[in-house]
Design a protein around this motif. Structure first.
Motif, PDB file in Angstrom:
ATOM      1  N   TYR A  97       0.838  -1.205   0.000  1.00 43.13           N
ATOM      2  CA  TYR A  97       0.000   0.000   0.000  1.00 43.13           C
ATOM      3  C   TYR A  97       0.869   1.250   0.000  1.00 43.13           C
ATOM      4  N   SER A  98       0.316   2.304  -0.545  1.00 45.79           N
ATOM      5  CA  SER A  98       1.033   3.582  -0.557  1.00 45.79           C
ATOM      6  C   SER A  98       0.173   4.641   0.098  1.00 45.79           C
ATOM      7  N   PRO A  99       0.784   5.619   0.759  1.00 42.03           N
ATOM      8  CA  PRO A  99      -0.002   6.657   1.422  1.00 42.03           C
ATOM      9  C   PRO A  99      -0.701   7.552   0.406  1.00 42.03           C
ATOM     10  N   PHE A 100      -1.876   8.077   0.805  1.00 41.47           N
ATOM     11  CA  PHE A 100      -2.606   8.977  -0.074  1.00 41.47           C
ATOM     12  C   PHE A 100      -1.856  10.302  -0.176  1.00 41.47           C
ATOM     13  N   VAL A 101      -1.832  10.854  -1.372  1.00 44.41           N
ATOM     14  CA  VAL A 101      -1.128  12.118  -1.594  1.00 44.41           C
ATOM     15  C   VAL A 101      -1.956  13.253  -1.000  1.00 44.41           C
ATOM     16  N   THR A 102      -1.391  13.974  -0.077  1.00 42.01           N
ATOM     17  CA  THR A 102      -2.121  15.071   0.555  1.00 42.01           C
ATOM     18  C   THR A 102      -2.285  16.237  -0.411  1.00 42.01           C
ATOM     19  N   PHE A 149     -12.825   1.855 -17.046  1.00 44.88           N
ATOM     20  CA  PHE A 149     -13.491   2.349 -18.251  1.00 44.88           C
ATOM     21  C   PHE A 149     -12.537   2.595 -19.431  1.00 44.88           C
ATOM     22  N   ASN A 150     -11.254   2.606 -19.164  1.00 46.17           N
ATOM     23  CA  ASN A 150     -10.262   2.800 -20.224  1.00 46.17           C
ATOM     24  C   ASN A 150     -10.550   4.065 -21.024  1.00 46.17           C
ATOM     25  N   VAL A 151     -10.682   5.192 -20.316  1.00 46.39           N
ATOM     26  CA  VAL A 151     -10.874   6.488 -20.974  1.00 46.39           C
ATOM     27  C   VAL A 151      -9.856   7.470 -20.406  1.00 46.39           C
ATOM     28  N   ASP A 152      -9.527   8.476 -21.200  1.00 45.20           N
ATOM     29  CA  ASP A 152      -8.643   9.526 -20.690  1.00 45.20           C
ATOM     30  C   ASP A 152      -9.494  10.603 -20.026  1.00 45.20           C
ATOM     31  N   LYS A 153      -8.860  11.682 -19.608  1.00 47.13           N
ATOM     32  CA  LYS A 153      -9.595  12.728 -18.906  1.00 47.13           C
ATOM     33  C   LYS A 153     -10.676  13.351 -19.790  1.00 47.13           C
ATOM     34  N   GLU A 154     -10.351  13.598 -21.043  1.00 50.06           N
ATOM     35  CA  GLU A 154     -11.330  14.196 -21.937  1.00 50.06           C
ATOM     36  C   GLU A 154     -12.529  13.269 -22.147  1.00 50.06           C
ATOM     37  N   GLY A 155     -12.251  11.995 -22.284  1.00 49.49           N
ATOM     38  CA  GLY A 155     -13.339  11.035 -22.442  1.00 49.49           C
ATOM     39  C   GLY A 155     -14.220  10.959 -21.206  1.00 49.49           C
ATOM     40  N   PRO A 183     -19.133  13.585  -9.229  1.00 45.74           N
ATOM     41  CA  PRO A 183     -17.928  12.965  -9.777  1.00 45.74           C
ATOM     42  C   PRO A 183     -17.583  11.788  -8.855  1.00 45.74           C
ATOM     43  N   GLU A 184     -18.126  10.634  -9.180  1.00 49.96           N
ATOM     44  CA  GLU A 184     -17.948   9.478  -8.290  1.00 49.96           C
ATOM     45  C   GLU A 184     -16.462   9.250  -8.051  1.00 49.96           C
ATOM     46  N   THR A 185     -16.141   8.760  -6.848  1.00 49.10           N
ATOM     47  CA  THR A 185     -14.757   8.598  -6.384  1.00 49.10           C
ATOM     48  C   THR A 185     -14.033   9.939  -6.339  1.00 49.10           C
ATOM     49  N   PHE A 186     -14.782  10.997  -6.035  1.00 47.08           N
ATOM     50  CA  PHE A 186     -14.192  12.338  -5.947  1.00 47.08           C
ATOM     51  C   PHE A 186     -12.983  12.372  -5.029  1.00 47.08           C
ATOM     52  N   SER A 187     -13.083  11.683  -3.879  1.00 47.94           N
ATOM     53  CA  SER A 187     -11.994  11.755  -2.895  1.00 47.94           C
ATOM     54  C   SER A 187     -10.687  11.180  -3.424  1.00 47.94           C
ATOM     55  N   ALA A 188     -10.765  10.327  -4.469  1.00 46.37           N
ATOM     56  CA  ALA A 188      -9.556   9.737  -5.064  1.00 46.37           C
ATOM     57  C   ALA A 188      -9.237  10.359  -6.415  1.00 46.37           C
ATOM     58  N   THR A 189      -9.920  11.445  -6.745  1.00 50.32           N
ATOM     59  CA  THR A 189      -9.723  12.133  -8.026  1.00 50.32           C
ATOM     60  C   THR A 189      -8.803  13.343  -7.829  1.00 50.32           C
ATOM     61  N   GLU A 190      -7.999  13.654  -8.842  1.00 49.65           N
ATOM     62  CA  GLU A 190      -7.217  14.885  -8.804  1.00 49.65           C
ATOM     63  C   GLU A 190      -8.207  16.044  -8.675  1.00 49.65           C
ATOM     64  N   THR A 191      -8.049  16.869  -7.648  1.00 52.41           N
ATOM     65  CA  THR A 191      -9.072  17.866  -7.348  1.00 52.41           C
ATOM     66  C   THR A 191      -9.216  18.883  -8.471  1.00 52.41           C
ATOM     67  N   ASP A 192      -8.125  19.250  -9.117  1.00 52.77           N
ATOM     68  CA  ASP A 192      -8.247  20.207 -10.222  1.00 52.77           C
ATOM     69  C   ASP A 192      -9.042  19.616 -11.376  1.00 52.77           C
TER      70      ASP A 192
END
Length: 557
Positions: A8-13, A139-145, A175-184
């Protein structure tokens, strides 16, 4: 079997040195949204029937919820039928919004609008997962997708709602899984959705930020929420909502810090039922506000009914130490806790600010009885025993007798290994202190005070023994009785402790006396109730002496 933390790796603050939420206070309740009938329901081994959903919905409305997620009608026929029943049977009050969830697919959104056709107020809630794990591996999509999925779904929702103008629509996006999404990136997707819905032009919009899986400490989630709060376009025209889960045991804390960070709305379930470790608990979060003097806008005085309905429908028992709702949550077994509670309750008067040790709120506010607060087991001390006797029987004991009796009750509890109820405490008090030994009942007394003190003639006995007259002289009635007993039995009896109380007007007894006597290194205590303080004092001495005589007789036999 492996147990290796290195996988496991720590969550990026979040890098946010200008965070403002730590210095803020929650001053009012958020808009609550109860998701028991959808999120809570999908976590059950046996999902709710339409009849059970109706019963649950009725409770949610009655206790004050104004936004209620009623199901996932595109994914379940029962949920679809329930939505139709709510509308066709006119079960939704005018001020309540029903909320329905759907994935971001055209046919599912279409089916969802079909389910709520004719509703007065409805919230259509769409979502798509935005985190790297879902984009890359699921889902195999990029950010734009990923963003395009959200924009297309928002467009479908806008257009389908326009075809049913009789309903007052609210649109909600997660935005499901918001807490694990890049906030920007989350901000970017939210802005794209809002460009479709245009909340600035009057459309009611809810932006819901879910900790779909709790992946960090609550302060990090609050930072993420504050970034959205400060950076999305049309902020003044949208409601920011949070939907936290309890994977790390911090669902309530994350919701509370999110309110400080700018959230206007909180989604959760009663008692925290939900997938994995559960959803954010509306009971705990709401009652936390109440305990700070903030109106939660939900009627939690019906706590017993809330617990009963949730348990019966979900078939999930409530933990006895569950905050505010558990059977034992206001119960103290510890002796020091009991003593502090007893003293504080003795000082509290209705109308005072609540300041009672170990009780963050008044149990009576939740229709809980004070009888539940102090209960006795082997961990209890004098405070608990004293409180039980005072509360249930109106008996107040001096400190020395509290300590003595507490040891007796503790011994009983240790032998039994469980709880000692107040009836048994009272029985022990009666048998060890109040009951009069055979032949030692006070029948009458005659006192004459002269220059040399009090001359007393005291008659004792009962139906099983002849009357005995004791004569003695002393500074008072008790001294005269002690002198006569010492002379008669060859004792050197001394009174070590003596307390007497007036009990007020009572047809059975107006006075109580507590004594402890000592003879030859042995002590004996007794309590007596009588019509007057003198009779109570004399009977207490007689009872103690009688027990001492019985003990000596057993020893010599």
């Amino acid at each position: 079997m492996s147990f290796d933390h290195r996988k496991y790796s720590p969550f990026v603050t979040v890098d946010k040195p200008d965070r403002k939420w730590p210095s803020r206070r929650i001053e009012q309740a958020p808009l609550w949204a109860a998701v028991d009938l959808r999120d809570g329901n999908q976590a059950l081994i046996k999902p709710m029937s339409v009849a059970q959903k109706k019963r649950f919905f009725k409770l949610l409305v009655e206790v004050g919820f104004k936004e209620i997620e009623v199901g996932f009608p595109s994914g379940s026929q029962i949920d679809f039928d329930f939505c139709r029943a709510l509308i066709e049977e006119d079960l939704v009050p005018d001020d309540v919004h029903i909320q329905v969830l759907t994935q971001s697919r055209h046919e599912l959104i279409e089916r969802t609008f079909e389910a709520v056709r004719g509703a007065r107020n409805a919230i259509v809630h769409i979502y798509n997962a935005t985190s790297p794990t879902f984009r890359d591996q699921v889902f195999n999509v990029d950010k734009e997708g990923c963003k395009a999925i959200a924009v297309q779904a928002a467009t479908w929702v806008r257009d389908m709602a326009a075809q049913q103008p009789e309903t007052h629509w609210s649109f909600e996006y997660s935005p499901e899984t918001f807490s694990a999404t890049e906030t920007d990136f989350a901000v970017e997707v939210i802005d794209a959705v809002n460009e479709v819905w245009r909340p600035d032009q009057g459309q009611r919009v809810i932006i819901n930020l879910p900790a779909t899986v709790e992946v960090s400490t609550p302060n990090v989630f609050a930072d993420q929420v504050e970034i959205v709060h400060e950076n999305i376009r049309y902020r003044e025209h949208v409601l920011i909502s949070v939907h936290t889960h309890n994977d790390r045991g911090c669902g309530v804390a994350a919701a509370e810090l999110s309110m400080m960070a700018g959230a206007d709305r909180v989604e959760g379930t009663l008692l925290g039922n939900g997938e994995r470790t559960g959803n954010m608990d509306l009971v705990t979060c709401g009652m936390n506000l109440y305990a700070q003097g903030i109106d939660p806008l939900i009627d939690f005085s019906r706590m017993k009914e809330i617990v009963q309905v949730v348990e019966e429908i979900t078939d999930i028992p409530t933990h006895p130490r569950h905050p505010y709702a558990g059977d034992l949550v206001f119960t103290a077994f510890s002796g020091s806790h009991q003593d502090a509670i007893r003293k504080c309750l003795g000082l509290y008067k209705p109308g005072d600010i609540w300041r009672v040790a170990y009780l963050p709120i008044d149990p009576a506010d939740l229709n809980r009885r004070y009888e539940e607060v102090v209960r006795i087991n082997s961990q209890s001390g004098k405070g608990g025993v004293t409180h039980v006797l005072e509360r249930d029987y109106g008996i107040s004991l001096p400190r020395w007798l509290q300590q003595e009796m507490a040891k007796l009750v503790q011994t009983d509890a240790e032998e039994d290994g469980g709880e000692i109820d107040s009836r048994r405490v009272h029985q022990r008090f009666n048998s060890d202190y109040l009951e009069v030994p055979n032949g030692w009942t006070l029948r009458s007394y005659d006192l004459h005070r002269g220059e040399e003190g009090v001359q007393a003639q005291i008659s004792i006995g009962d139906q099983r023994s002849p009357v005995t007259v004791l004569s003695g002289r002393g500074e008072g009635a008790v001294g005269a009785l002690v002198e006569s007993l010492n002379r008669r039995h060859g004792w050197q009896l001394q009174v070590e402790a003596f307390d007497e109380y007036s009990l007020g007007d009572n047809t059975e007894a107006n006075a109580m006396a507590c004594v402890r006597v000592q003879v030859g290194g042995h002590t004996q205590s007794a309590v007596a109730l009588a019509a007057d303080t003198t009779a109570a004092a004399l009977q207490a001495i007689l009872s103690a002496a009688g027990r001492m005589a019985e003990a000596q007789a057993r020893k010599s036999a």
